[in-house]
Motif scaffolding. Structure first.
Motif, PDB file in Angstrom:
ATOM      1  N   VAL A 106      -4.952  -0.889   1.755  1.00 46.97           N
ATOM      2  CA  VAL A 106      -6.140  -0.662   2.592  1.00 46.97           C
ATOM      3  C   VAL A 106      -5.739   0.019   3.901  1.00 46.97           C
ATOM      4  N   VAL A 107      -6.483   1.055   4.276  1.00 49.25           N
ATOM      5  CA  VAL A 107      -6.333   1.750   5.555  1.00 49.25           C
ATOM      6  C   VAL A 107      -7.669   1.658   6.284  1.00 49.25           C
ATOM      7  N   VAL A 108      -7.641   1.507   7.599  1.00 45.32           N
ATOM      8  CA  VAL A 108      -8.859   1.319   8.398  1.00 45.32           C
ATOM      9  C   VAL A 108      -9.297   2.638   9.032  1.00 45.32           C
TER      10      VAL A 108
ATOM     11  N   GLN B  23      -4.530  -6.101  10.794  1.00 46.51           N
ATOM     12  CA  GLN B  23      -3.160  -5.571  10.824  1.00 46.51           C
ATOM     13  C   GLN B  23      -2.954  -4.514   9.743  1.00 46.51           C
ATOM     14  N   TYR B  24      -3.788  -3.470   9.788  1.00 54.11           N
ATOM     15  CA  TYR B  24      -3.707  -2.409   8.792  1.00 54.11           C
ATOM     16  C   TYR B  24      -3.597  -1.049   9.483  1.00 54.11           C
TER      17      TYR B  24
ATOM     18  N   ILE C 140       1.726   0.602   4.210  1.00 52.53           N
ATOM     19  CA  ILE C 140       1.125   0.923   2.909  1.00 52.53           C
ATOM     20  C   ILE C 140       1.667   2.277   2.458  1.00 52.53           C
ATOM     21  N   SER C 141       1.702   2.481   1.152  1.00 54.41           N
ATOM     22  CA  SER C 141       2.190   3.741   0.584  1.00 54.41           C
ATOM     23  C   SER C 141       1.045   4.449  -0.121  1.00 54.41           C
ATOM     24  N   ILE C 142       1.006   5.777   0.017  1.00 53.01           N
ATOM     25  CA  ILE C 142       0.041   6.595  -0.708  1.00 53.01           C
ATOM     26  C   ILE C 142       0.813   7.659  -1.469  1.00 53.01           C
TER      27      ILE C 142
END
Length: 517
Positions: free
Chosen positions: A205-207, A241-242, A17-19
């Motif tokens: 989404v990040v956990v 899978q995050y 994921i990109s932020i």
């Protein structure tokens, strides 16, 4: 024959994921192996270390944590700028402490203004962390999302109680979210499923599995994160899978040991180095358990953590890493003076010691030289000359008796010690067997419970989807029956009596889609 490393095969991986946005955007995740197992798979993006700042001046930080920021700690924007320019921060985390309803209870608008100032001051990704009060976090993060539209902030923590409002704002204004759960694999999976069913793009989404500080639950957090990584990699569970994030600095520096002075805890050594090492050790543990984003506080702790990442990914020795750079005055602790007296006595000798103390009671015989002390006045009489013969015979017999008694006492003590050791060993073996059996039973029961929960959730979801499909079909049929040809010509249009915001429109649309209204 060359040595060949046995490699594990993985059925899954962590989604990237990109932020942030533009040239400052950063990608995390994407690995196809366990953390740093690059001989078995790929780890294209190294873990990201973000530095935290607060939206208010902290009042309970130890001196060691304040020292690197004491000139800017009252200005969030200047604080963030120093973290980036002076300490090389890869991302900034704005901890919204002032919004806590039990503290200052600051307004959502003031929080949004603070975040906007930080965004203007730095060119790195920004993460916004609430006060962990679900209702207040929802209110504030919705305002922040609207005020910072399309900045791709990472907003959290998002919990089961407030995920709808925050997720809707994130979708509407172009941000990512942190799915937070209280140290449990099933609950972590559940919040991910809720977000996915709600319509949240899962590539944003990040956990957050919840972070424990060193000595305050870190082992429990580590084990849960390890199970999350195993489920994602080895079991191919696409709901887990995050990438994972850990709010580490906030947990480490609020614990008692990080705040105690050298006078309060002299055995813990230099308070400044102690806090830095506590944070660095926690960082290493969470990196090895699969953390992709670490939120840290002290620049020296961050430098040590980055050295660890560099050594694992690029090779080299950590022995070459520079020592901790102190900012406070040196502290000298005389550990030798604080240490208890050295006792080198063997355990068996300690147990036999009481038998050795008995002889002094019988050794009163040598006190018979009292006549020798009194002898000088009576030295004229010949009688005292004959008396030494009798004590000589008595002393020899007495010495033999004492030696025999001492040997018997030692033998008895040795037998007692051996019996005690044997009993302890048997008790330990029995306890280990019982613990193992209990652990296996608990693990089996937990595994069965997890399987049942997953099956129940799947069945419920399928039933809900089937019911929803049936309703949609019926609605379409009714709509087709009622639909009439549109009349040609211009249709007069008037503005609605109540004007709604984009966010309200999104929420209404989602509620209509999912039939929650």
């Amino acid at each position: 024959m060359a040595f060949a490393i046995k490699k594990e095969s993985y059925t899954g991986g962590i989604k990237p994921i990109s932020i942030g946005k533009g040239d400052s955007a950063v990608t995390v995740g994407g690995e196809t192996c366990y953390p740093f197992y690059t001989f078995e798979g790929d780890m294209p993006n190294k873990p990201l270390i973000a530095m935290e700042i607060w939206d208010m001046e902290p009042t309970d930080w130890p001196e060691a944590a304040v020292a690197p920021f004491k000139d800017v700690i009252g200005d969030s924007a200047a604080w963030a700028k120093k973290c980036v320019e002076a300490y090389g921060a890869e991302a900034i985390v704005v901890q919204l402490k002032s919004i806590d309803p039990n503290d200052r209870d600051a307004s959502p608008q003031s929080a949004a203004e603070t975040v906007k100032k930080v965004l203007a001051a730095v060119k790195v990704p920004v993460i916004v962390w609430g006060c962990t009060s679900p209702a207040k976090d929802e209110e504030v993060l919705k305002a922040v999302a609207e005020a910072c539209q399309n900045e791709n902030l990472l907003l959290g923590p998002v919990e089961e109680k407030n995920y709808k409002g925050i997720a809707a704002a994130a979708m509407g204004y172009g941000h990512s979210v942190i799915a937070s759960s209280p140290i449990d694999v099933n609950l972590a999976k559940q919040i991910n499923i809720l977000l996915e069913n709600f319509g949240m793009p899962m590539e944003r989404v990040v956990v957050d599995p919840t972070t424990g500080g060193l000595g305050y639950g870190m082992e429990y957090s580590y084990s849960v994160m390890e199970r999350l990584s195993m489920a994602a990699m080895s079991q191919g569970d696409d709901k887990l899978q995050y990438p994972m994030i850990n709010n580490l600095g906030n947990e480490v520096w609020k614990c008692k040991e990080a705040k105690q002075s050298v006078d309060e805890a002299p055995l813990l050594g230099d308070p400044e180095k102690r806090g830095i090492l506590m944070e660095a050790v926690g960082a290493v543990a969470y990196l090895l358990s699969g953390s992709n984003i670490l939120i840290m506080r002290h620049p020296e702790s961050i430098r040590l953590a980055k050295s660890f990442i560099g050594a694992l990914l690029g090779g080299g020795s950590l022995a070459d890493a520079a020592p901790i750079e102190k900012r406070l005055a040196s502290v000298a602790v005389d550990f030798a003076a604080l240490a208890p007296p050295l006792d080198l006595t063997i355990e068996e000798e300690k147990k036999a010691a009481p038998a050795k103390k008995e002889p002094p009671a019988k050794k009163e015989a040598p006190a018979k030289p009292a006549p020798a002390a009194a002898a000088p006045p009576k030295k004229e009489e010949p009688a005292p000359v004959a008396k030494p013969a009798a004590p000589a015979v008595d002393a020899k017999a007495q010495a033999e008796a004492e030696a025999k008694a001492q040997a018997e006492a030692q033998a008895a003590a040795k037998a007692e010690a051996e019996a005690k050791v044997r009993a302890e060993a048997e008790a330990k073996v029995k306890a280990e067997q019982e613990a193992k059996a209990r652990a296996e039973a608990e693990a089996k029961a937990k595994e069965e419970a997890e399987k049942k929960a997953v099956a129940d959730a799947r069945a419920a979801r399928e039933a809900e989807e089937q019911e929803l499909r049936a309703k949609r079909a019926q609605e379409r049929a009714e709509l087709a029956a009622k639909r009439e040809p549109k009349a040609s010509g211009t249709v007069p249009m008037t503005a609605a009596a109540i004007q709604k915001t984009e966010q309200q429109k999104i929420l209404e649309m989602l509620n209509r889609f999912h039939k929650r209204a």
